[in-house]
Design a protein around this motif. Structure first.
Motif, PDB file in Angstrom:
ATOM      1  N   LEU A  64       0.834  -1.201   0.000  1.00  0.00           N
ATOM      2  CA  LEU A  64       0.000   0.000   0.000  1.00  0.00           C
ATOM      3  C   LEU A  64       0.866   1.248   0.000  1.00  0.00           C
ATOM      4  CD1 LEU A  64      -2.896   1.256   0.322  1.00  0.00           C
ATOM      5  CD2 LEU A  64      -2.475   1.184   2.803  1.00  0.00           C
ATOM      6  N   ASN A  65       1.935   1.219   0.797  1.00  0.00           N
ATOM      7  CA  ASN A  65       2.812   2.382   0.921  1.00  0.00           C
ATOM      8  C   ASN A  65       3.799   2.506  -0.229  1.00  0.00           C
ATOM      9  OD1 ASN A  65       1.823   3.467   3.337  1.00  0.00           O
ATOM     10  ND2 ASN A  65       2.974   1.999   4.558  1.00  0.00           N
ATOM     11  N   SER A  66       3.695   1.609  -1.202  1.00  0.00           N
ATOM     12  CA  SER A  66       4.595   1.653  -2.353  1.00  0.00           C
ATOM     13  C   SER A  66       3.896   2.136  -3.615  1.00  0.00           C
ATOM     14  CB  SER A  66       5.199   0.269  -2.607  1.00  0.00           C
ATOM     15  OG  SER A  66       5.957  -0.180  -1.512  1.00  0.00           O
ATOM     16  N   ILE A  67       2.677   1.653  -3.853  1.00  0.00           N
ATOM     17  CA  ILE A  67       2.035   1.873  -5.154  1.00  0.00           C
ATOM     18  C   ILE A  67       1.694   3.343  -5.378  1.00  0.00           C
ATOM     19  CG2 ILE A  67       0.054   1.293  -6.594  1.00  0.00           C
ATOM     20  CD1 ILE A  67      -0.038  -1.426  -5.115  1.00  0.00           C
ATOM     21  N   PHE A  68       0.792   3.907  -4.572  1.00  0.00           N
ATOM     22  CA  PHE A  68       0.379   5.285  -4.817  1.00  0.00           C
ATOM     23  C   PHE A  68       1.487   6.284  -4.500  1.00  0.00           C
ATOM     24  CE2 PHE A  68      -1.604   9.329  -3.734  1.00  0.00           C
ATOM     25  CZ  PHE A  68      -2.374   9.561  -4.865  1.00  0.00           C
ATOM     26  N   PRO A  69       2.150   6.201  -3.333  1.00  0.00           N
ATOM     27  CA  PRO A  69       3.234   7.160  -3.066  1.00  0.00           C
ATOM     28  C   PRO A  69       4.339   7.109  -4.115  1.00  0.00           C
ATOM     29  CG  PRO A  69       2.605   6.062  -1.047  1.00  0.00           C
ATOM     30  CD  PRO A  69       1.912   5.334  -2.161  1.00  0.00           C
ATOM     31  N   GLY A  70       4.650   5.897  -4.610  1.00  0.00           N
ATOM     32  CA  GLY A  70       5.682   5.789  -5.628  1.00  0.00           C
ATOM     33  C   GLY A  70       5.301   6.518  -6.899  1.00  0.00           C
ATOM     34  N   THR A  71       4.048   6.354  -7.312  1.00  0.00           N
ATOM     35  CA  THR A  71       3.571   7.036  -8.516  1.00  0.00           C
ATOM     36  C   THR A  71       3.473   8.538  -8.296  1.00  0.00           C
ATOM     37  OG1 THR A  71       2.291   5.057  -9.067  1.00  0.00           O
ATOM     38  CG2 THR A  71       1.733   7.081 -10.233  1.00  0.00           C
ATOM     39  N   PHE A  72       2.943   8.928  -7.142  1.00  0.00           N
ATOM     40  CA  PHE A  72       2.754  10.343  -6.812  1.00  0.00           C
ATOM     41  C   PHE A  72       4.095  11.069  -6.746  1.00  0.00           C
ATOM     42  CE2 PHE A  72       0.813  13.464  -3.562  1.00  0.00           C
ATOM     43  CZ  PHE A  72       0.283  14.253  -4.575  1.00  0.00           C
ATOM     44  N   SER A  73       5.092  10.405  -6.175  1.00  0.00           N
ATOM     45  CA  SER A  73       6.384  11.047  -5.988  1.00  0.00           C
ATOM     46  C   SER A  73       7.088  11.328  -7.306  1.00  0.00           C
ATOM     47  CB  SER A  73       7.289  10.168  -5.112  1.00  0.00           C
ATOM     48  OG  SER A  73       7.601   8.948  -5.764  1.00  0.00           O
ATOM     49  N   LEU A  74       6.690  10.632  -8.362  1.00  0.00           N
ATOM     50  CA  LEU A  74       7.329  10.819  -9.656  1.00  0.00           C
ATOM     51  C   LEU A  74       7.199  12.253 -10.164  1.00  0.00           C
ATOM     52  CD1 LEU A  74       8.811   9.378 -11.978  1.00  0.00           C
ATOM     53  CD2 LEU A  74       6.580   8.865 -12.969  1.00  0.00           C
ATOM     54  N   VAL A  75       6.093  12.906  -9.825  1.00  0.00           N
ATOM     55  CA  VAL A  75       5.853  14.250 -10.350  1.00  0.00           C
ATOM     56  C   VAL A  75       6.111  15.351  -9.326  1.00  0.00           C
ATOM     57  CG1 VAL A  75       4.182  13.433 -12.040  1.00  0.00           C
ATOM     58  CG2 VAL A  75       3.397  14.107  -9.772  1.00  0.00           C
ATOM     59  N   LEU A  76       6.241  15.000  -8.047  1.00  0.00           N
ATOM     60  CA  LEU A  76       6.292  16.033  -7.020  1.00  0.00           C
ATOM     61  C   LEU A  76       7.569  16.853  -7.048  1.00  0.00           C
ATOM     62  CD1 LEU A  76       4.665  14.405  -3.862  1.00  0.00           C
ATOM     63  CD2 LEU A  76       3.756  16.177  -5.364  1.00  0.00           C
ATOM     64  N   GLY A  77       8.705  16.229  -7.304  1.00  0.00           N
ATOM     65  CA  GLY A  77       9.950  16.977  -7.309  1.00  0.00           C
ATOM     66  C   GLY A  77       9.972  18.024  -8.401  1.00  0.00           C
ATOM     67  N   SER A  78       9.583  17.640  -9.604  1.00  0.00           N
ATOM     68  CA  SER A  78       9.530  18.583 -10.718  1.00  0.00           C
ATOM     69  C   SER A  78       8.526  19.701 -10.429  1.00  0.00           C
ATOM     70  CB  SER A  78       9.149  17.833 -11.997  1.00  0.00           C
ATOM     71  OG  SER A  78       8.940  18.722 -13.060  1.00  0.00           O
ATOM     72  N   TRP A  79       7.375  19.313  -9.867  1.00  0.00           N
ATOM     73  CA  TRP A  79       6.350  20.310  -9.533  1.00  0.00           C
ATOM     74  C   TRP A  79       6.857  21.282  -8.468  1.00  0.00           C
ATOM     75  CZ3 TRP A  79       3.679  21.632  -5.103  1.00  0.00           C
ATOM     76  CH2 TRP A  79       2.502  22.373  -5.261  1.00  0.00           C
ATOM     77  N   SER A  80       7.566  20.754  -7.462  1.00  0.00           N
ATOM     78  CA  SER A  80       8.036  21.614  -6.373  1.00  0.00           C
ATOM     79  C   SER A  80       9.162  22.530  -6.816  1.00  0.00           C
ATOM     80  CB  SER A  80       8.497  20.759  -5.183  1.00  0.00           C
ATOM     81  OG  SER A  80       9.726  20.099  -5.467  1.00  0.00           O
ATOM     82  N   ASP A  81       9.860  22.201  -7.913  1.00  0.00           N
ATOM     83  CA  ASP A  81      10.853  23.113  -8.463  1.00  0.00           C
ATOM     84  C   ASP A  81      10.219  24.441  -8.859  1.00  0.00           C
ATOM     85  OD1 ASP A  81      13.072  21.476  -8.216  1.00  0.00           O
ATOM     86  OD2 ASP A  81      12.859  20.601 -10.211  1.00  0.00           O
ATOM     87  N   ILE A  82       8.931  24.391  -9.191  1.00  0.00           N
ATOM     88  CA  ILE A  82       8.221  25.582  -9.643  1.00  0.00           C
ATOM     89  C   ILE A  82       7.362  26.184  -8.541  1.00  0.00           C
ATOM     90  CG2 ILE A  82       6.547  26.474 -11.312  1.00  0.00           C
ATOM     91  CD1 ILE A  82       7.363  24.223 -13.187  1.00  0.00           C
TER      92      ILE A  82
END
Length: 475
Positions: free
Chosen positions: A97-115
């Motif tokens: 459970l702690n791998s599937i959604f967080p893993g997918t979600f984290s893929l975009v967060l770093g790039s998004w947080s750059d902005i």
């Protein structure tokens, strides 16, 4: 939509409307909140396994006397061996459970947080942790005082934390925040300091958990964990300034939509797959693979270590938490010596310290695999003092391998792979343990050792590629 995003990215690169803040009120404001949050989480996790064993036992129809005294005599040890596989399956499900959604979600967060800033995703993780710890306290209260609940309720208690990003969200936010507020020369120190607070929080939690439990009860302990996480959330909300200056012309709704923009993923893979000079692309992918292997082993070991020591050494909860607190103190000591003495004093490079950490991890896994007495775990912790240097050192190397505006993207993909590694680690480690724990309890540690050996091989390739002409930033 794409034109706005392209414009935002240009503003990052040109450091006009977007980019690092020139200053924040408190440069080290994040560390206290980080420490308290990890204290709260580990205070709870230290005894949650015990509670799950007890509730599993009760739901299978055994008496309260047996279920509260598991592993204390031949009869209760036999009962525990029957229920351990069920608890291992719950742990595996939580890990998935702690791998599937967080893993997918984290893929975009770093790039998004750059902005759009680091603090927004930082607060998501604090809210998720606090809500999950609150539900654990609630379910424990009901089970202890109203009616015995299925231990699977603790699987459902993980959902708020999971769907708000979980530990990958926190990991990305913290690493990017530290990268923003540090230079290439100080970054390994700041990342090492984060590791210090992480394991100091763990050591304090494990040391105090059994004493708090003895003085109160398990529900009160869980409530204390929730109160600490809520306090950490408030501290982060009011005391931590964002390290990125976002545009004032983009609404919150528009920012939210951009999280799920396909352009985010395209940007990440363009950054990671583009041709770089002097084998930098190969080095970058190797640097991503090494932390992924480390977290893969942490996923697998974390679900089984308490069950392992109960089966192999017949340890009580207090013996386990005492070991974990001492182990964490030694880990903190290793990080401190590594950063302050080896790194700052003797000027040993991040790459060499990372390799030292991997080698220590490998030795630690072999000792645990073949340990026949409990004291051998303490010996292992002392001999492999520097094992936790590997993650902050390799992340420091990673941060100088790419331009600053790509750090969020690199950390995002790394954290995504780390989170998704749980999809393989959970079933694999659980299958090995459930099929071997009565004949070779430490067999799963050999899988851990193998992963670290692969990491050492990759580190050797990085050193070789560097010697073939890559710049001395990896020295």
């Amino acid at each position: 939509m794409e034109e706005k995003t392209e414009s935002a990215r240009e503003n990052i690169l040109n450091n006009k409307k977007y980019g690092k803040r020139k200053s924040v009120r408190f440069k080290y404001a994040l560390e206290p909140a980080y420490f308290v949050l990890y204290y709260a989480f580990n205070l709870t996790s230290a005894v949650l396994q015990n509670q799950m064993l007890k509730q599993t036992c009760l739901k299978k129809g055994y008496s309260m006397d047996i279920c509260t005294n598991l592993n204390t005599n031949d009869e209760t040890k036999a009962v525990e061996e029957l229920i351990q596989p069920d608890v291992a399956k719950i742990n595996m499900s939580i890990l998935l459970l702690n791998s599937i959604f967080p893993g997918t979600f984290s893929l975009v967060l770093g790039s998004w947080s750059d902005i759009y800033g680091r603090k927004k995703i930082l607060m998501l993780s604090f809210i998720g942790y606090s809500t999950t710890l609150g539900l654990i306290a609630l379910f424990s209260f009901i089970s202890e005082n109203v009616t015995t609940l299925s231990p699977w309720v603790y699987f459902f208690s993980e959902m708020p934390m999971t769907f708000l990003g979980g530990w990958p969200t926190l990991d990305i936010a913290v690493c990017c925040y530290v990268a923003d507020l540090s230079t290439d020369k100080t970054r390994s120190f700041r990342l090492g300091l984060i590791g210090f607070f992480n394991f100091f929080g763990s050591a304090t939690a494990y040391f105090t958990s059994s004493y708090i439990l003895a003085a109160t009860n398990i529900t009160i302990l869980f409530i204390i964990g929730f109160a600490c996480s809520f306090t950490a959330m408030l501290w982060a909300l009011f005391m931590v300034d964002d390290s990125i200056e976002p545009s004032e012309h983009v609404s919150n709704g528009e920012q939210f939509k951009q999280i799920f923009s396909p352009l985010r993923i395209k940007e990440i893979f363009n950054s990671l797959c583009k041709i770089r000079p002097m084998k930098c692309r190969q080095i970058l992918w190797a640097l991503i693979a090494i932390p992924t292997l480390i977290v893969f082993t942490m996923h697998g070991n974390g679900t089984l270590n308490y069950l392992f020591v109960r089966e192999q050494f017949e340890w009580s909860l207090r013996q386990w938490t005492t070991y974990e607190s001492i182990n964490s103190v030694l880990s903190v000591t290793g990080i401190f010596i590594g950063v302050m003495v080896l790194k700052k004093g003797l000027q040993i490079s991040d790459m060499k310290l990372g390799i030292l950490g991997l080698a220590s991890f490998t030795v630690d896994a072999f000792i645990k695999a073949f340990a026949t007495k409990g004291y051998m775990l303490y010996v292992s912790s002392g001999v492999t003092l520097f094992r936790l240097l590997s993650t902050p050192m390799f992340r420091s190397v990673m941060s100088v391998a790419v331009p600053h505006h790509e750090i969020g993207k690199v950390y995002s993909l790394t954290t995504c792979f780390e989170a998704l590694s749980g999809l393989g680690a959970g079933p694999l480690y659980t299958a090995i343990y459930n099929n071997t724990f009565t004949v070779f309890t430490g067999a799963y540690h050999l899988l851990t050792a193998t992963a670290f050996i692969i990491g050492l091989i990759l580190a050797g390739f990085i050193v070789r590629w560097k010697s073939q002409g890559v710049t001395n930033q990896y020295d």
